[in-house]
Design a protein around this motif. Structure first.
Motif, mmCIF file in Angstrom:
data_model
loop_
_atom_site.group_PDB
_atom_site.id
_atom_site.type_symbol
_atom_site.label_atom_id
_atom_site.label_comp_id
_atom_site.label_asym_id
_atom_site.label_seq_id
_atom_site.Cartn_x
_atom_site.Cartn_y
_atom_site.Cartn_z
ATOM 1 N N GLU A 2 0.830 -1.188 0.000
ATOM 2 C CA GLU A 2 0.000 0.000 0.000
ATOM 3 C C GLU A 2 0.881 1.261 0.000
ATOM 4 O OE1 GLU A 2 -2.617 -0.048 3.294
ATOM 5 O OE2 GLU A 2 -3.684 -1.881 2.677
ATOM 6 N N ALA A 3 0.282 2.349 -0.461
ATOM 7 C CA ALA A 3 0.983 3.625 -0.461
ATOM 8 C C ALA A 3 1.405 3.982 0.962
ATOM 9 C CB ALA A 3 0.112 4.713 -1.056
ATOM 10 N N GLU A 162 8.374 6.978 -6.196
ATOM 11 C CA GLU A 162 8.013 5.613 -6.549
ATOM 12 C C GLU A 162 9.061 4.670 -5.992
ATOM 13 O OE1 GLU A 162 5.218 4.462 -8.055
ATOM 14 O OE2 GLU A 162 4.528 6.532 -7.834
ATOM 15 N N LEU A 163 8.614 3.720 -5.205
ATOM 16 C CA LEU A 163 9.499 2.775 -4.527
ATOM 17 C C LEU A 163 9.316 1.384 -5.110
ATOM 18 C CD1 LEU A 163 11.458 2.233 -2.150
ATOM 19 C CD2 LEU A 163 9.447 1.884 -0.712
ATOM 20 N N THR A 172 5.371 0.795 -5.119
ATOM 21 C CA THR A 172 4.406 1.539 -4.313
ATOM 22 C C THR A 172 4.794 3.004 -4.331
ATOM 23 O OG1 THR A 172 3.240 1.573 -2.203
ATOM 24 C CG2 THR A 172 5.640 1.358 -2.121
ATOM 25 N N THR A 173 3.896 3.825 -3.852
ATOM 26 C CA THR A 173 4.121 5.269 -3.803
ATOM 27 C C THR A 173 4.408 5.694 -2.366
ATOM 28 O OG1 THR A 173 2.652 5.647 -5.683
ATOM 29 C CG2 THR A 173 3.121 7.532 -4.263
ATOM 30 N N VAL A 174 5.383 6.570 -2.225
ATOM 31 C CA VAL A 174 5.709 7.135 -0.919
ATOM 32 C C VAL A 174 5.455 8.637 -0.979
ATOM 33 C CG1 VAL A 174 7.475 7.504 0.841
ATOM 34 C CG2 VAL A 174 7.461 5.388 -0.488
#
Length: 583
Positions: A2-3, A162-163, A172-174
């Motif tokens: 999840e973000a 973006e990770l 996922t997004t950070v």
């Protein structure tokens, strides 16, 4: 996955990034650290932890773990120049010169007088697991190795990144308020538009990391042994213990060859070269890694672009002389962590982050220039005895034989060389470069005083309580316990130090703490106070009278100074906090 939303994202899990993680945790700042490699460094890299770095580790409860694995000072406090390590020829195993270095030998009292802890030697491959363990314990589940940031953008009030999981490819997004690039300048800085200023790569150096039993020949107590080959300039090199055991029982070594073209040796072809250089033809050697690396001398044009900040090698790269690289990066993190904590807690405005570059970039400039000068001067030292890389092979032997000649000519040759060797104290005895740096502008209130004069070789340090400088060390006593003035400071809080007549400052500090919502600890030192100046050491360096006061930042630097009492202490301290915190 999840973000993720987190106040701070750290990109890079080396010495600087892991230290930043530990320090942010101690400041109560939630954060995420990502490192694209699956584990910490497999090669030794930097190995000298200077006195200021060890003070930072002491403040944050890391020093004891480091010292448990590090070489003690008596096992690394010299620098030597030799012809070879072994061999039985007339020019083999000859000691050219040795000198105390980095706090060892006769230097120890001077180093011990200015700080509560001495320098240590622990290569990064052994240091980083310690830092990682502390980072994971203080920030469980938020130290992610094997993850990389593939892109990021500054959205004005936050950073989106973006990770990617390197093993699974899952992304996922950070979302973070701030991003710290501690990735050695590989990605974050260039992506943010930060340029590294300075000459192109200076020289290529080849390093062989290997295991071998050198106990029969090794002389304990050396940080670096420089070998100056009487025959082949390409065999001039330096040999460094890399542990994990120290002294004659050391198992692993780093051998840095004289500058030369990249790719000249690999893990197989370097073995005969090592044997030839050391004069041990049958030495059993296991080569772990052969690396070619460029010696740089560059500084970032900015340490910040919007919400993106850089630290460590991402901000500055310099020759390894003087050992300022990793240490400067750890000190960057120390300066940055408390400032991010102040902003994210609402105690300081976002503009407060500008003080990071204002303070640390001049230090980066100073340290890069000093390392370059020291490296260049070491070449002068080598040339003085006729063993420089530019000395033709057919002349090297004769020049070194003249150095060892027992006649009066040899005496004169050695005496001349000794004077030049003595100038190398700027490279290996520069105590003032380790603890004497100060900030001229930033989160401080200048008081109009001039900094102490610095000796040209930086081998002497004058403690000062001038704003911007590190709090001077002195030993105190409280209830039978011996502690340093630096132990009075804490993570996440300011400390106000007063004398026996400091009651008014104590009351003013309580009101300032309430007004600014800033934790402040007040400490009184002197006769009849909780803290006793047992040997007069504090009185000698405090720079204030009994009614004066010092305001110390969470990073142990002096923020403001009142040399004596004030007509309105509350107003004076309120104005000081407003200036320091940019409020």
């Amino acid at each position: 996955m999840e973000a993720i939303e987190v106040p701070v994202l750290i990109v890079g899990g080396g010495g600087c990034g892991l230290t930043a993680s530990v320090l942010l945790s101690d400041q109560g700042v939630d954060h995420l650290l990502v490192e694209r490699h699956s584990d910490t460094s497999r090669i030794p890299k930097a190995h000298y932890l200077n006195q200021r770095t060890m003070e930072i580790f002491r403040q944050h409860g890391i020093a004891d773990d480091v010292l448990a694995e590090a070489a003690p000072l008596e096992l690394f406090g010299k620098v030597r120049w030799m012809t070879t390590l072994a061999g039985d020829g007339p020019m083999d195993r000859r000691l050219i010169h040795e000198m105390d270095a980095f706090g060892g030998g006769e230097l120890t009292p001077a180093y011990a007088a200015v700080g509560p802890v001495l320098p240590a030697k622990l290569p990064q491959m052994w240091l980083e697991p310690i830092l990682k363990r502390h980072a994971e314990e203080r920030n469980p589940g938020r130290v992610l190795f094997g993850h990389e940031v593939t892109t990021f953008s500054d959205e004005g009030d936050h950073v989106l990144a973006e990770l990617r999981n390197v093993e699974t490819g899952e992304s996922t997004t950070v979302k973070a308020k701030y991003l710290i690039g501690a990735d050695g300048g590989k990605f974050v800085g260039p992506k943010a538009g930060i340029r590294m200023e300075g000459p192109p790569g200076l020289v290529n150096t080849t390093t062989a990391y290997f295991s071998a039993d050198l106990s029969a020949w090794w002389q304990e107590g050396t940080l670096i042994t420089h070998f100056l080959s009487p025959k082949d300039p390409d065999l001039s090199s330096n040999l460094i213990e890399m542990g994990p055991t120290w002294g004659k029982k050391c198992e692993q070594w780093g051998l840095h060859f004289a500058p030369g073209p990249p790719g000249r040796w690999n893990a197989e072809t370097v073995i005969p070269r090592i044997r030839e250089l050391l004069r041990i033809p049958d030495l059993d050697i296991t080569v772990h890694k052969v690396t070619d690396w460029i010696v740089d001398a560059v500084l970032a044009d900015r340490y910040r672009v919007g919400r993106v900040l850089i630290a460590g090698d991402a901000a500055h790269k310099q020759p390894p002389a003087v050992g300022l690289g990793l240490n400067t990066g750890i000190q960057d993190a120390h300066n940055l962590a408390w400032k991010l904590a102040a902003i994210l807690s609402g105690r300081a405005p976002e503009s407060f982050i500008d003080t990071y570059e204002a303070e640390r970039r001049p230090i980066g400039r100073q340290n890069v220039d000093w390392a370059v000068a020291a490296a260049q001067h070491h070449q002068t030292v080598i040339d003085a005895i006729g063993a420089g890389h530019n000395i033709p092979a057919d002349r090297r032997g004769r020049r070194l034989e003249a150095y060892f000649d027992p006649s009066w000519i040899g005496d004169t040759t050695r005496a001349r060389a000794l004077e030049i060797f003595h100038t190398h104290r700027g490279g290996c005895q520069s105590l003032d470069m380790e603890v004497g740096f100060g900030y001229e502008r930033g989160a401080i209130v200048p008081d109009g005083s001039e900094p102490p004069a610095r000796v040209p070789m930086r081998n002497e340090h004058t403690p000062t309580s001038r704003p911007g400088h590190r709090l001077p060390h002195a030993w105190l006593a409280r209830d039978g316990e011996r502690l340093s003035t630096l132990d009075l400071t804490g993570t996440g809080r300011f400390t106000l130090i007063t004398g026996a007549q400091g009651d008014a400052w104590t009351r003013a500090a309580a009101r300032a703490a309430e007004k600014f919502s800033v934790p402040i600890t007040t400490v009184r030192i002197g006769a009849g106070c909780a803290y006793e100046d047992v040997d007069g050491g504090w009185a000698a360096v405090r720079g204030t009278g009994e009614a004066g006061a010092l305001l110390i930042r969470p990073d142990q630097h002096v923020a403001w100074r009142a040399t004596d009492g004030a007509q309105d202490p509350e107003q004076a301290l309120t104005e000081a906090f407003a200036a320091v915190l940019d409020r």
